[in-house]
Scaffold this active site. Structure first.
Site, mmCIF file in Angstrom:
data_model
loop_
_atom_site.group_PDB
_atom_site.id
_atom_site.type_symbol
_atom_site.label_atom_id
_atom_site.label_comp_id
_atom_site.label_asym_id
_atom_site.label_seq_id
_atom_site.Cartn_x
_atom_site.Cartn_y
_atom_site.Cartn_z
ATOM 1 N N TRP B 135 -1.135 -14.883 -9.707
ATOM 2 C CA TRP B 135 -1.280 -13.079 -10.619
ATOM 3 C C TRP B 135 -0.731 -13.729 -12.097
ATOM 4 C CZ3 TRP B 135 -0.629 -7.482 -9.734
ATOM 5 C CH2 TRP B 135 -1.458 -7.230 -10.746
ATOM 6 N N ASP B 216 1.686 -8.990 -0.894
ATOM 7 C CA ASP B 216 1.239 -8.822 -1.873
ATOM 8 C C ASP B 216 -0.515 -8.316 -1.261
ATOM 9 O OD1 ASP B 216 -0.510 -7.976 -3.749
ATOM 10 O OD2 ASP B 216 -0.386 -9.393 -4.803
ATOM 11 N N LYS B 257 -10.036 -3.737 -3.911
ATOM 12 C CA LYS B 257 -11.590 -4.952 -4.214
ATOM 13 C C LYS B 257 -11.537 -4.521 -2.479
ATOM 14 C CE LYS B 257 -8.388 -7.169 -6.753
ATOM 15 N NZ LYS B 257 -9.176 -7.384 -8.252
#
Lengths: 427, 416
Positions: B135, B216, B257
């Site tokens: 990311w 993560d 999300k």
């Protein structure tokens, strides 16, 4: 037999190899009071610690205007997308128009907005805005020192120091006289290092409740120009001085004029809706930087985004959507102004009531009538505050600050009596 | 004009992801397609507030005592403890008892806080390893705190599969006690996760060289549609049978999300301690609080209250797991459609099976920078320059157009 190595011994050495010492950090002063209060079983206990509004029943409230805005949001909200890194654009314009342009009543502010000289970013309420501007100033201001009033909100110094600014006090309050110490205030600013940052409380100085008069501000702004100090204004209590948020921004309107006249090149404003809309936990606030040019605005805007993106990417939307809903509906806006006026009205009423009931034979309480905002700064000593807590279960910070919304019709007599007792005991 | 206070302030280019969003918004083509930022879209291309969230919000508003008061510095306790149970397996009491948790400003806030805490107290290596690719914001989050940010091989572009040997090699060569950031599932941007066997090799190696795993977890539920399956790697690392016995394990968790709570900024940081460090829990918590107090005072309340309700209320929780299925299934069906169109209808040069093999919100298409540019310029199809496409941006009405556009840019470049 081989001596066995104890598990304890092993882990101790493993620990030393892996971690620096992790000491127990002291609990935050203000929020620690809330914890201690919770554990006290005295039915008469009073919490005058945290600066959140309580009604006459001692209960938290949701402003009716906020409740209505939330209701309409619940019906109409169709997305929970990310806002930009510096927050919602409508929210930014609301802040600019509401505060800098005073809703079309500030020509100087309008000129700054029209000239693209204000950069606004939505932040994690007041603390978040202080943090972002501190990080920014550490990188870009020529001097790394910040002068803060003595006393000031406990967290100011922690935030600035943690960001890497070097915090120092300027004189503000005379604890013996229970009054503003204006002579020493001006003197300490005159002695300040040039180009340093100076923190100014826009109104309802926290914790003393004592603000400068327009004439006194004029003197301070003159010193700021001479010493090229960088003004950083913290406005956490807009509306709490007069009951009307449009009236509490005199300092900002004056400084806008000076910027337009070219006498002060730039300043910053930290602002939140935590108190004046009761949006405390929703973390709704902003940082605005009044810049020297539209080109600088673009650069500063990009640098703020660079600071914020790795910290938390983008700010939370619920509170800012409430603010947007209220400001986009004239009826709700009117209703919010009324709600705020009522809140401030009750604070003034309890302040007066407390003043009436205090025994003036042993102590001069006149400063109470001059102070504004959510607090009274009693001038009581640390020993007296401890006695209030231990003997009477009255909880507040040891600097003698009371959050007066914790006072109501059913506890004001008990409180006044407790104060009168400790004043007498420690005379 | 009075003298400037400031040293020179340069204007920076916009953040790539937010810059993409801005260009997309300005584009006036009516058939433009946004495959950029990782936010779910329904089959009409519209943002979707999950039914579970809508129901929780309605319920919350009617809850007696609902208010906007400050949360504690560490956040909303019912949220924090439920969040820990969802990511760590609530049945595993031993792990929960070894864990310190606080609420954060979603995933980024959690990574940032983890970084600050480690920087201050972790005596191991200052090297922090990120997967290549990862990311875009990971690098800045840790570089801005002062870590020596390095990368480990992850994606093999030739085979479009995991470069396990490269990964294990990097683990062996890194200074002992380095920090390794691991994507818990639905790897961003490649959509490629290690298998269970591969995870077990990775964790063995991590343990052998005494590195600190920092997970993560931004997409729990998006890889498989199941919250339980998607925490596999974290359970493997934290359970009693984990090879990792002496290092703490850090988990950065976001509900952006999987609850569609993007802008509400709901997340948590969990630090799972080895048994011999459990007595440090109060000290660690107090130090986390101190850091939080200096940056934000306390985290935002609303999103945490909504998510807490979903996690605690049986009916809402059931609704949420169904919502997750809806999202995961729609994305899967779009993967299949896009692959089929490219392979069967357009006979686009190359193999496109990886689009279907990848999981989560993204596909790492393999399109290069020039192709991505041409997609945006000539076709109004927006994806980030690495070739990462947010599959959630595809729907029945635009997938054909996107396939056609990809076909055109691939053929165009093969002619050059």
């Amino acid at each position: 037999m081989q001596p066995r190595m104890g598990v304890r011994g092993l882990s101790a050495s493993a620990r030393v190899a892996r971690w620096n010492e992790i000491p127990l950090a002291p609990p935050d002063k203000i929020l620690g009071i809330a914890e201690a209060f919770k554990e006290d079983s005295n039915p008469k206990k009073i919490n005058l610690g945290v600066g959140a509004y309580r009604n006459n029943e001692g209960k938290p409230i949701i402003f009716p205007s906020v409740k209505n805005a939330e209701r309409s949001l619940l019906e109409t909200e169709v997305e929970k997308e990310y806002t930009g890194i510096n927050g919602s654009k409508p929210f930014q314009s609301i802040v600019q128009n509401f505060i800098f342009n005073n809703s079309n009543k500030d020509a100087a502010g309008a000129k700054l907005i029209g000239g693209n000289r204000i950069v606004t970013a939505q932040t994690i309420s007041g603390t978040g805005s202080l943090r972002v501007i501190a990080d920014f100033l550490v990188r870009f201001n020529s001097a790394k020192k910040i002068y803060v009033p003595k006393p000031t909100w406990a967290n100011h110094i922690a935030v600035f120091t943690d960001a890497g600014l070097d915090a120092e006090f300027y004189a503000y309050y005379d604890n013996n006289a229970n009054d503003l110490d204006f002579a020493n205030l001006t003197k300490s600013l005159e002695d300040a290092d040039p180009e340093s940052v100076v923190l100014l409380h826009a109104c309802c100085h926290n914790p003393t409740g004592m603000d400068l008069t327009p004439e006194q501000w004029e003197v301070v702004l003159e010193i700021i120009q001479q010493k090229k100090l960088y003004p950083l204004i913290d406005m956490a209590y807009q509306g709490f001085a007069s009951g009307n948020p449009y009236k509490d921004i005199g300092l900002i309107r004056r400084i806008n004029q000076l910027v337009v006249e070219g006498k002060i090149p730039s300043y910053s404003l930290c602002q939140s809706f935590a108190k004046n809309m009761g949006l405390y936990g929703e973390r709704t606030g902003s940082i605005s930087i009044v810049t020297e040019s539209p080109e600088q605005s673009k650069a500063i805007d990009s640098q703020l985004k660079k600071l914020i993106r790795p910290m938390y990417s983008s700010p939370p939307i619920h509170g800012s959507k409430i603010v947007e809903t209220i400001f986009s509906n004239p009826e709700l806006l009117e209703s919010w102004l009324g709600d705020l006026d009522q809140v401030v009205g009750r604070l003034n009423t309890v302040r007066d009531k407390l003043y009436q009931k205090l025994d003036k034979t042993n102590y001069n309480w006149d400063h109470l009538t001059k102070q504004r905002g959510m607090f009274v700064y009693t001038g009581l000593s640390k020993e007296q505050m401890i006695a209030l807590r231990e003997k009477y279960s009255v909880y507040a910070t040891e600097d003698g600050r009371f959050s007066i919304s914790g006072i109501n019709d059913s506890n004001v007599d008990y409180l006044a009596n407790a104060i009168n007792e400790v004043v007498r005991d420690f005379k | 004009m009075a003298n400037s206070y400031f040293t020179e302030i340069q204007e920076l280019p916009p953040d790539p992801l937010f810059g993409l969003k801005a260009r997309y918004s300005k584009d006036t083509r009516t058939d433009k397609v946004d495959l950029g930022i990782g936010a779910y879209r329904d089959n009409n291309g519209k943002p979707w507030v999950l039914p579970a969230v809508q129901q929780a919000e309605a319920k919350l508003a009617k809850t007696p005592g609902y208010n906007h008061e400050y949360l504690g510095i560490a956040g909303y306790e019912p949220f924090v403890s439920s969040a820990a149970k969802i990511i760590l397996n609530g049945d595993n009491k031993d792990v929960l008892e070894r864990t310190v948790s606080v609420q954060t400003l979603s995933g980024t806030g959690s990574l940032h806080l983890a970084g600050l805490f480690l920087k201050k107290f972790y005596k191991g290596s200052n090297a922090l390893y990120l997967s290549l690719p990862t990311w875009a914001n990971h690098n800045q989050v840790f570089a801005s705190i002062g870590f020596d940010v390095k990368s480990y091989p992850y994606w093999d572009n030739d085979t479009k599969s995991l470069d396990l040997n490269g990964f294990l090699n990097a683990i062996a060569l890194a200074p002992p006690k380095s920090v390794f950031l691991l994507h818990a599932c639905a790897h961003n941007p490649t959509g490629l996760d290690p298998t269970k066997e591969e995870w077990s090799k990775i964790l063995e190696a991590m343990s052998k060289y005494d590195h600190l795993p920092l997970f993560d977890s931004a997409y729990q539920g998006f890889a498989s549609g199941s919250l339980e399956n998607d925490r596999f790697a974290i359970e493997a690392a934290t359970s009693a049978s984990s090879p990792i016995k002496s290092s703490p394990i850090i988990i950065c968790q976001s509900f952006a999300k999987n609850c569609g709570m993007y802008g509400e900024r709901v997340g948590a940081l969990h630090i799972v301690l080895p048994k011999d460090l459990v007595d440090l829990k109060p000290a660690i918590k107090s130090q986390l609080n101190k850091i939080i107090r200096c940056e934000i005072s306390n985290p935002p309340a609303y999103g945490a209250k909504v998510v807490a309700l979903i996690l605690e209320d049986k009916a809402l929780y059931k609704q949420w797991t169904e919502d997750l299925q809806v999202m995961a299934n729609r994305i899967k069906s779009m993967r299949v459609k896009l692959r089929d169109l490219l392979t069967n209808k357009y006979k686009t040069p190359g193999n496109w099976d990886h689009i279907v093999d990848q999981t989560g919100m993204f596909s790492f298409t393999g399109l290069n920078k020039d192709m991505v540019e041409r997609l945006e310029r000539n076709h109004g199809v927006y994806l980030v320059s690495s070739g990462r496409a947010s599959v959630a941006g595809l729907n029945d009405s635009n997938v054909e157009r996107v396939a056609q556009a990809i076909d055109e840019v691939v053929r165009f470049q093969s002619k050059l």
